[in-house]
Enzyme design. Structure first.
Site, PDB file in Angstrom:
ATOM      1  N   THR A 197      40.629  42.148  37.935  1.00 33.64           N
ATOM      2  CA  THR A 197      39.503  43.079  38.086  1.00 33.64           C
ATOM      3  C   THR A 197      39.847  44.303  38.919  1.00 33.64           C
ATOM      4  OG1 THR A 197      37.928  41.290  37.884  1.00 33.64           O
ATOM      5  CG2 THR A 197      37.146  43.247  39.003  1.00 33.64           C
TER       6      THR A 197
ATOM      7  N   ASP B 253      44.617  39.491  32.573  1.00 30.64           N
ATOM      8  CA  ASP B 253      43.534  38.775  33.251  1.00 30.64           C
ATOM      9  C   ASP B 253      44.171  37.479  33.765  1.00 30.64           C
ATOM     10  OD1 ASP B 253      40.143  38.502  32.866  1.00 30.64           O
ATOM     11  OD2 ASP B 253      41.298  36.711  33.403  1.00 30.64           O
ATOM     12  N   SER B 254      43.864  37.090  34.975  1.00 36.98           N
ATOM     13  CA  SER B 254      44.592  35.956  35.545  1.00 36.98           C
ATOM     14  C   SER B 254      44.279  34.631  34.858  1.00 36.98           C
ATOM     15  CB  SER B 254      44.360  35.853  37.051  1.00 36.98           C
ATOM     16  OG  SER B 254      43.120  35.292  37.344  1.00 36.98           O
TER      17      SER B 254
ATOM     18  N   THR C  75      41.240  14.562  46.574  1.00 37.94           N
ATOM     19  CA  THR C  75      39.779  14.443  46.491  1.00 37.94           C
ATOM     20  C   THR C  75      39.130  15.608  45.739  1.00 37.94           C
ATOM     21  OG1 THR C  75      37.720  14.306  47.755  1.00 37.94           O
ATOM     22  CG2 THR C  75      39.511  15.500  48.792  1.00 37.94           C
TER      23      THR C  75
ATOM     24  N   CYS D 155      36.318  16.674  46.754  1.00 37.29           N
ATOM     25  CA  CYS D 155      35.600  17.422  47.797  1.00 37.29           C
ATOM     26  C   CYS D 155      36.410  18.659  48.168  1.00 37.29           C
ATOM     27  CB  CYS D 155      35.437  16.582  49.065  1.00 37.29           C
ATOM     28  SG  CYS D 155      34.429  15.133  48.839  1.00 37.29           S
TER      29      CYS D 155
HETATM   30  N1  ASP Z   1      38.923  37.436  35.241  1.00 36.17           N
HETATM   31  C1  ASP Z   1      39.453  38.190  36.352  1.00 36.17           C
HETATM   32  C2  ASP Z   1      40.851  37.677  36.644  1.00 36.17           C
HETATM   33  O1  ASP Z   1      40.992  36.670  37.278  1.00 36.17           O
HETATM   34  C3  ASP Z   1      38.580  38.062  37.527  1.00 36.17           C
HETATM   35  C4  ASP Z   1      39.058  38.795  38.747  1.00 36.17           C
HETATM   36  O2  ASP Z   1      40.020  39.505  38.763  1.00 36.17           O
HETATM   37  O3  ASP Z   1      38.407  38.653  39.768  1.00 36.17           O
HETATM   38  O4  ASP Z   1      41.812  38.262  36.214  1.00 36.17           O
END
Ligand code: ASP
Length: 356
Positions: free
Chosen positions: A26, A70-71, A290, A292
């Protein structure tokens, strides 16, 4: 990946040399004029949007993934490319800043922490919730702060941070202790089981006693091979033998992170423990982590956890799932046998776990 650009003229020769690597996410996105969807743009636009970077007076060169991604599309091949980029430039630069999407940032940070052995320079990962090109955004501050942390030196002139860390919002976290906790909050990351390495308010306050330092005699080295023949099994009330065995008996898989309840507990029904014991007997590694977000596994605390230990399941202590999974990929990637991977999973390799 593009060639590094030259350093800004205004920087003095004593200024830190920083390599800024843009992988996507982003922070560097812009709205597509036709669809309105966010798509990545070129790093040069990112630099144009943050003219303040020039005022830092650092030598900043940059490289980028081509195309930026995009990650959600990150995988071990990308981690290897990124780690190799850093290793190849290790002697040339004082510090590295990685711009990355938030969605899988904690996985990348964990993977890099295992691949970049005996790191003595900062590798600071950041991103943002809103694109830097928007009027109201968090990317500018995150980027500038990450660069300042990368440039920070202690009294002896050594890099203040000598590990892979996530700088985001008001905190610097150890990379392999971090988890994404919010898809909207500007404080998108937390490390529940380890304190922040620095807090960013009016000043950047470092918590030196929590920072990692490499063995002085140990040379930096890259161990980038990853084995992706591993998986995550998430327990839930109502899981059936068929569903569990279908995962455990996958012939391709060498090991699993088992996401258990509470302090590392799981059903005690005999079919359940038998399925796990069979998988362990078949040579698979199963590591208990876990579900959690905070706390860890104490297998002997309840009979339900003890049954797992009896079945040969190994404790992952207080590791995040991101750290446990990438660590397993890394250890199997080094060609270790399951028994050796099991032993190493219970030892802190890069500050990723604390044994009780
Ligand atoms: N979908 C985006 C990504 O992970 C979200 C971000 O960058 O915050 O590349």
């Amino acid at each position: 990946m593009t060639a590094p650009t030259s350093a800004p003229d205004s920087a003095s020769s004593a200024a830190p040399n920083i390599l800024l690597i843009y992988t996507g996410g982003t922070i560097g996105m812009i709205e597509d004029a036709h669809t309105g969807a966010l798509v990545p743009f070129d790093l040069s636009h990112l630099m144009e949007n943050v003219p303040k970077i020039g005022r830092l007076g650092y030598h900043i060169s940059h490289e980028q993934f081509n195309p930026p991604i995009d990650s959600s599309n990150m995988n071990p091949a990308h981690w290897k490319a990124l780690a190799t980029m850093i290793a190849d430039a290790y002697d040339t630069y004082d510090a590295f800043v990685v711009l990355h999407g938030t969605d899988t940032m904690a996985y990348t940070a964990s993977a890099l922490s295992f691949m970049l052995k005996n790191l003595a320079k900062p590798v600071i990962i950041t991103g943002s919730q809103l694109p830097i090109g928007e009027i109201r955004e968090d990317g500018t501050e995150n980027l500038i702060t990450a660069l300042q942390i990368a440039a920070a030196r202690d009294a002896s002139g050594a890099p203040r941070v000598q590990e892979v860390a996530i700088s985001f919002g008001r905190h610097l976290w150890r990379g392999n202790r971090s988890t994404k906790v919010s898809s909207t909050n500007f404080g998108a990351f937390r490390s529940f089981n380890f304190p922040s390495l620095a807090d960013m308010d009016l000043h950047i306050t470092y918590h030196d006693k929590f920072l990692l330092h490499p063995e002085p005699s140990a040379a930096f080295k890259l161990e980038a091979a990853m084995d992706d023949a591993v998986g995550v099994i998430w327990l839930y009330p109502g899981i059936t033998e068929n569903v569990l065995r279908a995962q455990l008996e996958n012939e391709q898989a060498k090991g699993f992170v088992l996401r258990t309840f509470g302090a590392g507990n799981a059903p005690t029904e005999s079919w359940f423990t038998r399925a796990l014991a069979d998988a362990v007997k078949a040579g698979k590694l199963i590591v208990n982590v876990t579900q959690c977000p905070a706390g860890g596994v104490e297998e002997k605390r309840y009979a339900t956890g003890d049954a797992l230990a009896q079945a040969g399941v190994v404790s992952g202590y207080d590791m995040t799932c991101e750290a446990a999974l990438t660590k397993m990929m890394h250890l199997f990637g080094q060609g270790l046998a399951a028994a050796d991977v099991a032993q190493q999973m219970q030892v802190a390799l890069a500050g990723e776990l604390t044994r009780p």
